[in-house]
Design an enzyme around this catalytic site. Structure first.
Site, PDB file in Angstrom:
ATOM      1  N   SER A  62       0.798  -1.226   0.000  1.00  0.00           N
ATOM      2  CA  SER A  62       0.000   0.000   0.000  1.00  0.00           C
ATOM      3  C   SER A  62       0.828   1.272   0.000  1.00  0.00           C
ATOM      4  CB  SER A  62      -0.959   0.002   1.198  1.00  0.00           C
ATOM      5  OG  SER A  62      -0.249  -0.217   2.407  1.00  0.00           O
ATOM      6  N   ASP A 354      -3.437   8.254   7.617  1.00  0.00           N
ATOM      7  CA  ASP A 354      -4.313   7.364   8.371  1.00  0.00           C
ATOM      8  C   ASP A 354      -3.468   6.628   9.408  1.00  0.00           C
ATOM      9  OD1 ASP A 354      -3.072   5.165   7.167  1.00  0.00           O
ATOM     10  OD2 ASP A 354      -4.842   4.506   6.056  1.00  0.00           O
ATOM     11  N   HIS A 357      -0.556   4.668   7.221  1.00  0.00           N
ATOM     12  CA  HIS A 357       0.119   5.112   6.000  1.00  0.00           C
ATOM     13  C   HIS A 357       0.562   6.574   6.070  1.00  0.00           C
ATOM     14  CE1 HIS A 357      -2.628   1.791   4.749  1.00  0.00           C
ATOM     15  NE2 HIS A 357      -1.505   1.378   4.190  1.00  0.00           N
TER      16      HIS A 357
END
Length: 388
Positions: A62, A354, A357
């Protein structure tokens, strides 16, 4: 002369004290969204350099996924970054990047004069057949081992499957694009292959599933073995320029520090686990470069980039290093972002967007340090690899 020397030494001493007090790092404003190559090079004080490489191929999780999981999992899944507030600083578009704006490989592509590599899962058959500037295969929650994603019941694309896509889709299409094997071989040898993997292997996958089967020492070696296998596959397919990042300090993420009892600013048990893997990576890359003719393997220390920021945030323009910018469904900043709730306004001074991340500002920092800073890259930095 003695008095003059004393005065100069005293001034130097006071300057050093001042730098230590204010912090000495790297504070550069995040550039505008649609900045072009030349303006970004000026922004990074890289005006008098020539960069010419034909393509950027991205493999990872990610940190570097720019839309594959959005296609696979849909717009309502946080791992796919497919809903607001993700993309709030990307013209308000939720592109699949799990952050507020661009990710590190976007800046790297622009520095190379290339468009952002499109996510493979979002490309039409025609697009796949015609593109020659690179592709992004990264998938959030993926990793080196096939178990990644399963513990979250997610059908993600793990590293070996990403390499499968490169071999069985992209390579077939490239063979149709290039009129002879020599041109294709040269193209592949000049292209950049960027890899960021193992975060999920060392995080949730280890905690939920692999911890029962392996000691961390054995597990770290297993991960290195699998990474080596896939890197050698890419080499056999024609890749020659590899930039391989290690894993960031997972024990310092907002989710971890808010859900695990610990002393100190981070959960050091998890960071030690990460370090066991990270410590094995440079030796692997050196061995691969010495054994694979014509290859160049560069190691990027993203762990140190984060560590430097945690130790002196103001030196890098950050004010908040341990909380999420977005709000979860419980009204806290611990779980995944809740849909359609405005995030914090001070996004440019936060390390995390978040609980897992980085923010766009942090992405820009690790990208530019990989590009320019030989203290966190070995044996050369990313710009030098691009030019090689």
């Amino acid at each position: 002369m003695v008095k003059l020397d004393i005065s100069i030494n005293f001034c130097v001493f006071m300057l050093l004290i001042y730098l230590l007090e204010i912090g000495y790092g790297d504070v550069i404003e995040v550039p505008p969204l649609n900045i072009n190559q030349q303006d970004l090079l000026k922004h990074l004080s890289l005006r008098d350099i020539k960069i010419d490489f034909p393509a950027l191929y991205v493999f990872g999780d990610s940190f570097v996924d720019n839309g594959n999981n959005k296609v696979i999992l849909g717009n309502e899944d946080a791992i796919g970054g497919g809903y607001f507030p993700f993309g709030i600083d990307f013209d308000g578009k939720s592109t699949g990047r799990v952050t507020n704006g661009r990710i590190g490989v976007d800046f790297i592509a622009t520095v190379g004069g290339l468009p952002y590599p499109p996510p493979i899962m979002g490309m039409s058959k025609i697009d796949r057949k015609t593109i020659s500037t690179g592709v992004n295969y990264a998938s959030g929650s993926s990793g080196l081992l096939p178990q990644n994603g399963h513990v979250l019941h997610k059908n993600v694309i793990n590293f070996f499957q990403q390499v499968d896509l490169f071999e069985n889709s992209t390579m077939k299409d490239l063979k149709g694009t290039f009129d002879n094997p020599k041109r294709l071989k040269k193209y592949l040898s000049k292209s950049l292959f960027f890899i960021h993997h193992a975060s999920n292997d060392l995080g949730v996958t280890f905690e939920v599933e692999m911890k029962k089967k392996y000691s961390i020492d054995t597990y770290a070696k297993l991960l290195i073995k699998e990474l080596s296998k896939q890197l050698q596959r890419l080499y056999t397919l024609g890749a020659r320029k590899f930039f391989v990042s290690n894993v960031s300090p997972l024990g310092c993420s907002p989710y971890i520090i808010n859900t695990i009892i610990h002393s100190g600013p981070c959960v050091e048990e998890i960071n030690k686990r990460v370090s066991l893997y990270n410590d094995l990576l440079p030796d692997l890359l050196e061995k691969l470069q010495s054994s694979l003719s014509g290859s160049k393997f560069v190691h990027g220390d993203i762990y140190k980039v984060f560590q430097d920021v945690f130790e002196s945030p103001e030196s890098y323009g950050f004010k908040d290093v341990n909380s999420s910018c977005c709000i979860d469904k419980n009204g806290t900043r611990i779980q995944v972002c809740a849909p359609n709730i405005d995030p914090c306004e001070d996004r440019k001074t936060r390390v995390f967007f978040d609980p897992f991340h980085p923010s766009e500002a942090m992405h820009f920092l690790w990208a530019r340090r990989f590009l320019k800073d030989s203290s966190i890259c070995s044996p050369i930095n990313l710009i030098q690899l691009m030019q090689a």
